[in-house]
Write a protein that holds these residues in place. Structure first.
Motif, PDB file in Angstrom:
ATOM      1  N   LEU A 115       0.715  15.250   1.945  1.00  0.00           N
ATOM      2  CA  LEU A 115       0.973  16.549   2.607  1.00  0.00           C
ATOM      3  C   LEU A 115      -0.267  17.250   2.360  1.00  0.00           C
ATOM      4  O   LEU A 115      -0.755  18.055   3.125  1.00  0.00           O
ATOM      5  N   GLN A 116      -1.046  17.043   1.335  1.00  0.00           N
ATOM      6  CA  GLN A 116      -2.117  17.581   1.050  1.00  0.00           C
ATOM      7  C   GLN A 116      -3.319  17.095   1.666  1.00  0.00           C
ATOM      8  O   GLN A 116      -4.593  17.802   1.891  1.00  0.00           O
ATOM      9  N   THR A 117      -3.561  15.910   2.049  1.00  0.00           N
ATOM     10  CA  THR A 117      -4.434  15.261   2.692  1.00  0.00           C
ATOM     11  C   THR A 117      -4.336  15.192   4.184  1.00  0.00           C
ATOM     12  O   THR A 117      -3.193  14.884   4.625  1.00  0.00           O
ATOM     13  N   ALA A 118      -5.358  15.276   5.003  1.00  0.00           N
ATOM     14  CA  ALA A 118      -5.291  15.155   6.331  1.00  0.00           C
ATOM     15  C   ALA A 118      -4.990  13.633   6.698  1.00  0.00           C
ATOM     16  O   ALA A 118      -4.126  13.807   7.535  1.00  0.00           O
ATOM     17  N   GLU A 119      -5.257  12.635   6.048  1.00  0.00           N
ATOM     18  CA  GLU A 119      -4.879  11.412   6.691  1.00  0.00           C
ATOM     19  C   GLU A 119      -3.328  11.211   6.268  1.00  0.00           C
ATOM     20  O   GLU A 119      -2.781  10.480   6.971  1.00  0.00           O
ATOM     21  N   GLY A 120      -2.946  11.936   5.340  1.00  0.00           N
ATOM     22  CA  GLY A 120      -1.626  11.723   5.030  1.00  0.00           C
ATOM     23  C   GLY A 120      -0.798  12.504   6.092  1.00  0.00           C
ATOM     24  O   GLY A 120       0.354  12.064   6.324  1.00  0.00           O
ATOM     25  N   SER A 154       7.763  13.988   1.869  1.00  0.00           N
ATOM     26  CA  SER A 154       7.996  14.853   0.865  1.00  0.00           C
ATOM     27  C   SER A 154       6.866  14.687  -0.250  1.00  0.00           C
ATOM     28  O   SER A 154       7.126  15.272  -1.218  1.00  0.00           O
ATOM     29  N   SER A 155       6.078  13.693  -0.133  1.00  0.00           N
ATOM     30  CA  SER A 155       4.977  13.467  -0.980  1.00  0.00           C
ATOM     31  C   SER A 155       3.901  14.432  -1.223  1.00  0.00           C
ATOM     32  O   SER A 155       3.440  14.560  -0.018  1.00  0.00           O
ATOM     33  N   PRO A 156       3.600  15.089  -2.060  1.00  0.00           N
ATOM     34  CA  PRO A 156       2.575  16.323  -2.213  1.00  0.00           C
ATOM     35  C   PRO A 156       1.211  15.622  -1.865  1.00  0.00           C
ATOM     36  O   PRO A 156       0.394  16.357  -0.988  1.00  0.00           O
ATOM     37  N   LEU A 161       0.777  -1.141   0.039  1.00  0.00           N
ATOM     38  CA  LEU A 161      -0.263   0.024  -0.085  1.00  0.00           C
ATOM     39  C   LEU A 161       0.800   1.273   0.002  1.00  0.00           C
ATOM     40  O   LEU A 161       0.703   2.162  -0.640  1.00  0.00           O
ATOM     41  N   LEU A 162       2.027   1.014   0.846  1.00  0.00           N
ATOM     42  CA  LEU A 162       2.687   2.400   0.911  1.00  0.00           C
ATOM     43  C   LEU A 162       3.501   2.727  -0.483  1.00  0.00           C
ATOM     44  O   LEU A 162       3.397   3.710  -1.013  1.00  0.00           O
ATOM     45  N   ILE A 163       3.861   1.444  -1.310  1.00  0.00           N
ATOM     46  CA  ILE A 163       4.414   1.922  -2.685  1.00  0.00           C
ATOM     47  C   ILE A 163       3.374   2.296  -3.571  1.00  0.00           C
ATOM     48  O   ILE A 163       3.543   3.292  -4.537  1.00  0.00           O
ATOM     49  N   LYS A 164       2.191   1.928  -3.405  1.00  0.00           N
ATOM     50  CA  LYS A 164       1.041   2.228  -4.199  1.00  0.00           C
ATOM     51  C   LYS A 164       0.763   3.890  -3.809  1.00  0.00           C
ATOM     52  O   LYS A 164       0.398   4.417  -4.687  1.00  0.00           O
ATOM     53  N   CYS A 165       0.882   4.175  -2.670  1.00  0.00           N
ATOM     54  CA  CYS A 165       0.473   5.634  -2.533  1.00  0.00           C
ATOM     55  C   CYS A 165       1.612   6.633  -2.561  1.00  0.00           C
ATOM     56  O   CYS A 165       1.229   7.613  -2.941  1.00  0.00           O
ATOM     57  N   LEU A 166       2.753   5.997  -2.883  1.00  0.00           N
ATOM     58  CA  LEU A 166       3.877   6.993  -3.512  1.00  0.00           C
ATOM     59  C   LEU A 166       3.989   6.768  -5.010  1.00  0.00           C
ATOM     60  O   LEU A 166       4.700   7.698  -5.570  1.00  0.00           O
ATOM     61  N   ASP A 167       3.170   6.255  -5.636  1.00  0.00           N
ATOM     62  CA  ASP A 167       3.213   6.323  -7.185  1.00  0.00           C
ATOM     63  C   ASP A 167       2.595   7.306  -7.579  1.00  0.00           C
ATOM     64  O   ASP A 167       1.440   8.072  -7.057  1.00  0.00           O
ATOM     65  N   VAL A 168       2.991   7.904  -8.925  1.00  0.00           N
ATOM     66  CA  VAL A 168       2.213   9.217  -9.486  1.00  0.00           C
ATOM     67  C   VAL A 168       0.878   9.007  -9.823  1.00  0.00           C
ATOM     68  O   VAL A 168       0.128   9.834  -9.845  1.00  0.00           O
ATOM     69  N   THR A 169       0.231   7.771  -9.852  1.00  0.00           N
ATOM     70  CA  THR A 169      -1.171   7.402  -9.999  1.00  0.00           C
ATOM     71  C   THR A 169      -1.856   7.317  -8.761  1.00  0.00           C
ATOM     72  O   THR A 169      -3.208   7.212  -8.854  1.00  0.00           O
TER      73      THR A 169
END
Length: 121
Positions: free
Chosen positions: A109-114, A104-106, A57-65
């Motif tokens: 940083l943009q989401t409350a859960e993030g 450093s992932s936008p 899931l972490l890799i999926k979350c860091l993907d551009v998609t």
């Protein structure tokens, strides 16, 4: 459920042939959802599934998609991070690097859960 989920979860780490990639992504997404349900349902041996689900899931979350929903899913299983052995450098090094990338992932940083996930680290 355990006897069905375990073999499915093992399939989630296999690399599918390119012509079946779309179908494989759908199957993988379903397997992830089942593993998450297994975790949230406090079923027997849930730790076996979630400790392998976290890196995927972490890799999926860091993907551009990645989408905000992916971040929410990862955030919902954040307590499972406590099950990982962060002292074993050999087995955890890659995961640590991915966890550091969240800072450093936008999308994180943009989401409350993030942001909550990052603060949990």
């Amino acid at each position: 459920l355990h006897s069905t989920l375990f073999p499915l979860h093992q399939l989630s780490t296999a690399d599918p042939p390119s012509k079946t990639r779309k179908q494989s992504k759908q199957t993988l997404s379903s397997i992830f959802a089942m593993c998450e349900t297994y975790w949230h349902g406090h079923f027997e041996d849930r730790e076996q599934f979630v400790t392998q689900l976290i890196p995927l899931l972490l890799i999926k979350c860091l993907d551009v998609t990645a989408q905000k929903a992916d971040i929410k899913r990862l955030h919902s299983i954040r307590d499972a991070l406590n099950l990982l052995d962060f002292e074993d450098e050999e087995s955890i090094a890659s995961l640590k690097l991915h966890l550091l990338r969240t800072v450093s992932s936008p999308l994180f940083l943009q989401t409350a859960e993030g942001r909550k996930f990052i603060s949990h680290l």
